[in-house]
Scaffold this active site. Structure first.
Site, PDB file in Angstrom:
ATOM      1  N   GLU A 194       0.844  -1.198   0.000  1.00 49.49           N
ATOM      2  CA  GLU A 194       0.000   0.000   0.000  1.00 49.49           C
ATOM      3  C   GLU A 194       0.880   1.248   0.000  1.00 49.49           C
ATOM      4  OE1 GLU A 194      -3.595   0.114   2.426  1.00 49.49           O
ATOM      5  OE2 GLU A 194      -2.953   2.075   3.176  1.00 49.49           O
ATOM      6  N   TYR A 236     -11.921  -5.501   9.743  1.00 46.08           N
ATOM      7  CA  TYR A 236     -11.318  -5.098  11.017  1.00 46.08           C
ATOM      8  C   TYR A 236     -11.276  -6.297  11.975  1.00 46.08           C
ATOM      9  CZ  TYR A 236     -12.301  -0.746   8.730  1.00 46.08           C
ATOM     10  OH  TYR A 236     -12.330   0.251   7.779  1.00 46.08           O
ATOM     11  N   HIS A 243     -14.274  -2.534  14.017  1.00 44.93           N
ATOM     12  CA  HIS A 243     -14.029  -1.126  13.674  1.00 44.93           C
ATOM     13  C   HIS A 243     -14.125  -0.301  14.952  1.00 44.93           C
ATOM     14  CE1 HIS A 243     -15.048   2.901  12.047  1.00 44.93           C
ATOM     15  NE2 HIS A 243     -14.261   2.537  11.053  1.00 44.93           N
ATOM     16  N   GLN A 294       4.195   6.811  15.584  1.00 43.09           N
ATOM     17  CA  GLN A 294       3.233   5.999  14.820  1.00 43.09           C
ATOM     18  C   GLN A 294       2.361   5.180  15.766  1.00 43.09           C
ATOM     19  OE1 GLN A 294       5.974   3.669  12.544  1.00 43.09           O
ATOM     20  NE2 GLN A 294       5.568   4.779  10.656  1.00 43.09           N
TER      21      GLN A 294
HETATM   22  P1  FAD Z   1     -18.090   0.698   7.209  1.00 43.68           P
HETATM   23  O1  FAD Z   1     -18.147  -0.692   6.739  1.00 43.68           O
HETATM   24  O2  FAD Z   1     -19.102   1.648   6.705  1.00 43.68           O
HETATM   25  O3  FAD Z   1     -18.137   0.679   8.808  1.00 43.68           O
HETATM   26  C1  FAD Z   1     -17.967   1.874   9.577  1.00 43.68           C
HETATM   27  C2  FAD Z   1     -18.706   1.713  10.906  1.00 43.68           C
HETATM   28  O4  FAD Z   1     -20.119   1.669  10.673  1.00 43.68           O
HETATM   29  C3  FAD Z   1     -18.375   0.430  11.647  1.00 43.68           C
HETATM   30  O5  FAD Z   1     -18.396   0.699  13.009  1.00 43.68           O
HETATM   31  C4  FAD Z   1     -19.494  -0.533  11.243  1.00 43.68           C
HETATM   32  O6  FAD Z   1     -19.738  -1.504  12.255  1.00 43.68           O
HETATM   33  C5  FAD Z   1     -20.674   0.411  11.063  1.00 43.68           C
HETATM   34  N1  FAD Z   1     -21.569   0.013   9.983  1.00 43.68           N
HETATM   35  C6  FAD Z   1     -21.234  -0.566   8.784  1.00 43.68           C
HETATM   36  N2  FAD Z   1     -22.332  -0.732   8.020  1.00 43.68           N
HETATM   37  C7  FAD Z   1     -23.373  -0.246   8.725  1.00 43.68           C
HETATM   38  C8  FAD Z   1     -24.757  -0.112   8.460  1.00 43.68           C
HETATM   39  N3  FAD Z   1     -25.287  -0.534   7.297  1.00 43.68           N
HETATM   40  N4  FAD Z   1     -25.551   0.459   9.409  1.00 43.68           N
HETATM   41  C9  FAD Z   1     -25.025   0.897  10.586  1.00 43.68           C
HETATM   42  N5  FAD Z   1     -23.702   0.797  10.897  1.00 43.68           N
HETATM   43  C10 FAD Z   1     -22.895   0.244   9.977  1.00 43.68           C
HETATM   44  N6  FAD Z   1      -9.797   5.638   4.677  1.00 43.68           N
HETATM   45  C11 FAD Z   1      -9.665   6.630   3.750  1.00 43.68           C
HETATM   46  O7  FAD Z   1     -10.256   7.711   3.911  1.00 43.68           O
HETATM   47  N7  FAD Z   1      -8.886   6.453   2.628  1.00 43.68           N
HETATM   48  C12 FAD Z   1      -8.233   5.274   2.374  1.00 43.68           C
HETATM   49  O8  FAD Z   1      -7.540   5.142   1.369  1.00 43.68           O
HETATM   50  C13 FAD Z   1      -8.350   4.212   3.328  1.00 43.68           C
HETATM   51  N8  FAD Z   1      -7.740   3.017   3.116  1.00 43.68           N
HETATM   52  C14 FAD Z   1      -7.960   1.982   3.993  1.00 43.68           C
HETATM   53  C15 FAD Z   1      -7.419   0.725   3.720  1.00 43.68           C
HETATM   54  C16 FAD Z   1      -7.661  -0.354   4.564  1.00 43.68           C
HETATM   55  C17 FAD Z   1      -7.073  -1.719   4.227  1.00 43.68           C
HETATM   56  C18 FAD Z   1      -8.445  -0.171   5.738  1.00 43.68           C
HETATM   57  C19 FAD Z   1      -8.705  -1.323   6.682  1.00 43.68           C
HETATM   58  C20 FAD Z   1      -8.987   1.082   6.031  1.00 43.68           C
HETATM   59  C21 FAD Z   1      -8.759   2.171   5.173  1.00 43.68           C
HETATM   60  N9  FAD Z   1      -9.318   3.428   5.401  1.00 43.68           N
HETATM   61  C22 FAD Z   1      -9.169   4.443   4.486  1.00 43.68           C
HETATM   62  C23 FAD Z   1     -10.054   3.692   6.649  1.00 43.68           C
HETATM   63  C24 FAD Z   1     -11.563   3.508   6.505  1.00 43.68           C
HETATM   64  O9  FAD Z   1     -12.078   4.386   5.533  1.00 43.68           O
HETATM   65  C25 FAD Z   1     -12.161   3.802   7.859  1.00 43.68           C
HETATM   66  O10 FAD Z   1     -11.844   2.801   8.773  1.00 43.68           O
HETATM   67  C26 FAD Z   1     -13.652   4.096   7.859  1.00 43.68           C
HETATM   68  O11 FAD Z   1     -13.967   4.672   9.141  1.00 43.68           O
HETATM   69  C27 FAD Z   1     -14.509   2.871   7.654  1.00 43.68           C
HETATM   70  O12 FAD Z   1     -14.704   2.522   6.328  1.00 43.68           O
HETATM   71  P2  FAD Z   1     -15.473   1.138   5.988  1.00 43.68           P
HETATM   72  O13 FAD Z   1     -15.956   1.148   4.606  1.00 43.68           O
HETATM   73  O14 FAD Z   1     -14.654   0.005   6.429  1.00 43.68           O
HETATM   74  O15 FAD Z   1     -16.688   1.338   7.011  1.00 43.68           O
END
Ligand code: FAD
Length: 298
Positions: free
Chosen positions: A17, A147, A151, A214
């Site tokens: 990454e 996660y 999360h 970090q």
């Molecule tokens: P979601 O799946 O939407 O989950 C977020 C929270 O909401 C969780 O607590 C979950 O339990 C809850 N949730 C999920 N679905 C629902 C629903 N339908 N109703 C109610 N609650 C729900 N961030 C960036 O901005 N840019 C990046 O390039 C980036 N790269 C990443 C790469 C990796 C490998 C990882 C693991 C994370 C990265 N992130 C990045 C961080 C990520 O965007 C954050 O962790 C963000 O807060 C969650 O995104 P998600 O799509 O996983 O969240």
């Protein structure tokens, strides 16, 4: 090539990454990084997307360059929280125009000022994944973030896993995990998702810790747990950055060796745009039979 096609070929998929340079650092800096790690032949490189869409153009340019100039397979991160459907549509069309068809689709983190524009957007990762699948069908390969410890905002692990299942049901074809420092937690996570019927490949996110700052950032952002041997390492070398960086590479190496022995689908290395660290880990883990190891980076 679609990244889903890389799995099931009898060896783990290795990915790196990288992120668009920040703080006025020119984009060429990341190309220097890429030049220095290209010969390590990662199966793919993923390019992050700044919080709130702040690096839209840079992510597009870098993803295109990874693919078209460096000849490496690429995955572009994209987030939905601060974008309307037409904005996402345009971004993905632009990516596909450049030959980028692999997407890591996420909700995203809010921007630094925490201002999320009003209007229709994608409140969760599953919303964006569903949209991309409906809009682009089989033209894209979609990954989702996972996660192993839940999360940081999740009410509990069970609910978080149910939402992860929803992401897969909406069209995610592989998962890439948040960093973790305790492999046993990751193995329990694999068992849990298996019980839920999640069968897609999972890439384990590995972050080589290089300095104490970090570690503080990881605690505040991700809420991951640290096993005692990790805490001892950081405490022992907190005031000795060179030794901590050495120990961090050794720790990441040990984690990966164990994950490979377990038989994981993939290892996703958060390179932090550090070619030398990445090279040392790759050399250490002994996947050298199919990879060049000469030269140096940083
Ligand atoms: P979601 O799946 O939407 O989950 C977020 C929270 O909401 C969780 O607590 C979950 O339990 C809850 N949730 C999920 N679905 C629902 C629903 N339908 N109703 C109610 N609650 C729900 N961030 C960036 O901005 N840019 C990046 O390039 C980036 N790269 C990443 C790469 C990796 C490998 C990882 C693991 C994370 C990265 N992130 C990045 C961080 C990520 O965007 C954050 O962790 C963000 O807060 C969650 O995104 P998600 O799509 O996983 O969240």
């Amino acid at each position: 090539m679609f990244i889903r096609e890389l799995f099931g070929r009898g060896r783990p998929v290795i990915s790196f990454e990288i992120f668009p340079p920040r703080g006025g650092v020119p984009v060429e800096e990341v190309y220097r990084t890429l030049g220095a790690i290209k010969d390590l032949a990662p199966d793919f490189v993923s390019v992050t997307y700044g919080a709130g869409g702040s690096t839209r153009d840079a992510t597009l340019e870098i993803a295109s360059t990874v693919k078209n100039r460096f000849g490496l397979e690429v995955m572009a991160h994209c987030t939905g929280l601060c974008h309307t459907p037409p904005e996402v549509h345009e971004m993905v069309e632009d990516l596909m125009y450049e030959g980028v068809h692999n997407l890591l689709a996420m909700r995203g983190d809010p921007p630094r000022d925490r201002h999320v524009p009003e209007g229709p957007s994608f409140p969760h990762g599953s919303d964006l994944i569903g949209y991309l699948r409906r809009a682009f069908g089989d033209e894209v390969c979609i990954a989702a973030a996972a996660y192993p410890e839940g999360h940081v905002e999740a009410r509990d692990m069970e609910e978080d896993l149910a939402f992860l299942k929803l992401k897969v049901d909406m069209g995610a074809e592989l998962l890439i995990t948040q960093l973790f420092f305790d492999n046993e937690i990751f193995y329990r996570f694999l068992e849990s998702i298996g019980r839920l019927g999640i069968r897609v490949p999972v890439c384990a996110g590995i972050f080589p810790v290089l300095n104490a700052r970090q570690v503080e950032r990881i605690v505040s952002l991700c809420g991951v747990s640290f096993p005692p041997k990790f805490t001892r390492m950081v405490a022992r070398y907190a005031d000795d950055p060179a030794s901590l960086a050495e120990a961090g590479v050794a720790y990441a190496t040990e984690q990966i060796v164990d994950l490979l022995a377990f038989g994981v689908d993939g290892i996703h290395i958060y390179t932090m745009n550090r070619p030398d660290t990445t090279r040392r880990i790759m050399n250490n883990i002994g996947l050298v039979s199919r990879r060049a190891v000469a030269g140096s980076g940083d």
